[in-house]
Design a protein around this motif. Structure first.
Motif, short mmCIF file in Angstrom:
data_model
loop_
_atom_site.label_atom_id
_atom_site.label_comp_id
_atom_site.label_asym_id
_atom_site.label_seq_id
_atom_site.Cartn_x
_atom_site.Cartn_y
_atom_site.Cartn_z
N GLY A 166 0.83 -1.20 0.00
CA GLY A 166 0.00 0.00 0.00
C GLY A 166 0.86 1.24 0.00
O GLY A 166 2.05 1.20 -0.25
N GLY A 167 0.24 2.33 0.33
CA GLY A 167 0.97 3.58 0.44
C GLY A 167 1.02 4.32 -0.88
O GLY A 167 1.24 3.73 -1.92
N VAL A 168 0.79 5.58 -0.80
CA VAL A 168 0.81 6.44 -1.97
C VAL A 168 1.70 7.62 -1.63
O VAL A 168 1.56 8.23 -0.57
N SER A 169 2.65 7.94 -2.48
CA SER A 169 3.52 9.08 -2.25
C SER A 169 2.69 10.35 -2.39
O SER A 169 1.97 10.53 -3.36
N SER A 170 2.79 11.23 -1.38
CA SER A 170 1.95 12.41 -1.41
C SER A 170 2.57 13.54 -0.60
O SER A 170 3.42 13.32 0.26
N ASP A 171 2.10 14.74 -0.86
CA ASP A 171 2.48 15.90 -0.08
C ASP A 171 1.64 16.01 1.20
O ASP A 171 1.87 16.86 2.04
N ILE A 172 0.68 15.13 1.36
CA ILE A 172 -0.20 15.11 2.52
C ILE A 172 0.20 13.94 3.41
O ILE A 172 0.33 12.81 2.94
N ILE A 173 0.38 14.22 4.69
CA ILE A 173 0.70 13.17 5.65
C ILE A 173 -0.60 12.45 6.01
O ILE A 173 -1.57 13.09 6.42
N VAL A 174 -0.60 11.13 5.86
CA VAL A 174 -1.78 10.33 6.19
C VAL A 174 -1.36 9.31 7.24
O VAL A 174 -0.41 8.56 7.04
N VAL A 175 -2.08 9.31 8.37
CA VAL A 175 -1.79 8.37 9.45
C VAL A 175 -3.07 7.72 9.94
O VAL A 175 -4.16 8.29 9.81
N THR A 176 -2.93 6.54 10.50
CA THR A 176 -4.10 5.87 11.09
C THR A 176 -4.29 6.26 12.55
O THR A 176 -5.33 5.96 13.13
N SER A 177 -3.32 6.93 13.12
CA SER A 177 -3.43 7.39 14.51
C SER A 177 -4.23 8.69 14.57
O SER A 177 -4.52 9.31 13.54
N ASN A 178 -4.55 9.12 15.79
CA ASN A 178 -5.32 10.35 15.97
C ASN A 178 -4.45 11.59 16.03
O ASN A 178 -4.98 12.71 16.05
N ASP A 179 -3.15 11.41 16.07
CA ASP A 179 -2.24 12.55 16.07
C ASP A 179 -0.96 12.16 15.34
O ASP A 179 -0.74 10.99 15.05
N VAL A 180 -0.15 13.17 15.05
CA VAL A 180 1.11 12.94 14.34
C VAL A 180 2.23 13.45 15.23
O VAL A 180 2.28 14.65 15.52
N PRO A 181 3.10 12.57 15.71
CA PRO A 181 4.20 13.02 16.56
C PRO A 181 5.01 14.12 15.88
O PRO A 181 5.35 14.02 14.70
N GLY A 182 5.28 15.18 16.62
CA GLY A 182 6.06 16.28 16.09
C GLY A 182 5.24 17.34 15.38
O GLY A 182 5.77 18.32 14.88
N TYR A 183 3.93 17.14 15.33
CA TYR A 183 3.04 18.11 14.68
C TYR A 183 1.91 18.52 15.60
O TYR A 183 1.49 17.76 16.48
N HIS A 184 1.40 19.72 15.37
CA HIS A 184 0.25 20.23 16.11
C HIS A 184 -0.89 20.45 15.12
O HIS A 184 -0.67 21.04 14.05
N ALA B 273 -6.54 9.54 11.57
CA ALA B 273 -7.54 8.49 11.80
C ALA B 273 -8.04 7.89 10.49
O ALA B 273 -9.22 7.57 10.33
N MET B 274 -7.13 7.70 9.53
CA MET B 274 -7.51 7.13 8.23
C MET B 274 -7.81 5.64 8.39
O MET B 274 -7.14 4.92 9.12
N ARG B 275 -8.86 5.22 7.71
CA ARG B 275 -9.27 3.82 7.73
C ARG B 275 -9.74 3.42 6.34
O ARG B 275 -10.08 4.26 5.51
N TYR B 276 -9.80 2.11 6.12
CA TYR B 276 -10.42 1.55 4.93
C TYR B 276 -11.66 0.79 5.36
O TYR B 276 -11.68 0.15 6.42
#
Length: 121
Positions: free
Chosen positions: A8-26, A92-95
């Motif tokens: 999987g995975g798509v190269s993008s300028d948008i950060i996509v995570v399945t978690s509710n937050d992104v470490p190092g980001y607000h 919080a990305m899901r399929y």
């Protein structure tokens, strides 16, 4: 077909995570739900092949490839929607995968579009 074609995975300028937050980001702004959807039918050849293969066991490679392609297309559509709405992240990305009647498979990628910035810690 090599293992790289199943990933999987798509190269993008948008950060996509399945978690509710992104470490190092607000998260500066929550834009809201975004999704990408695709419905794929199986062609007759893969249905017959899958039916025969299921009698003897083993991976249904044609169906696996179709599902990987469907997930990638759904993700591309999610990213397009997020980008159009001004997001630079999706949390919080899901399929979700379900049958669309007897004609195909529905794949939906969904999550929460956000605007985020590096944390100032």
């Amino acid at each position: 077909m090599g293992i790289e074609e199943y990933g999987g995975g798509v190269s993008s300028d948008i950060i996509v995570v399945t978690s509710n937050d992104v470490p190092g980001y607000h998260v500066d702004k929550v834009i809201g739900e975004v999704f990408g959807l695709t419905v794929r039918s199986r062609h007759l050849g893969s249905q017959i092949g899958a039916g025969l293969k299921s009698m003897f066991g083993g991976e249904l490679r044609g169906l696996t490839k179709t599902l990987v392609e469907s997930r990638s297309q759904a993700m591309e559509r999610l990213l397009e929607q997020a980008r159009t709405r001004g997001a630079n992240g999706v949390v919080a990305m899901r399929y979700d995968v379900s049958e669309a009647g007897d004609v195909g498979t529905e794949v939906c990628a969904y999550g929460t579009a956000v605007v985020m910035s590096p944390a100032k810690d």
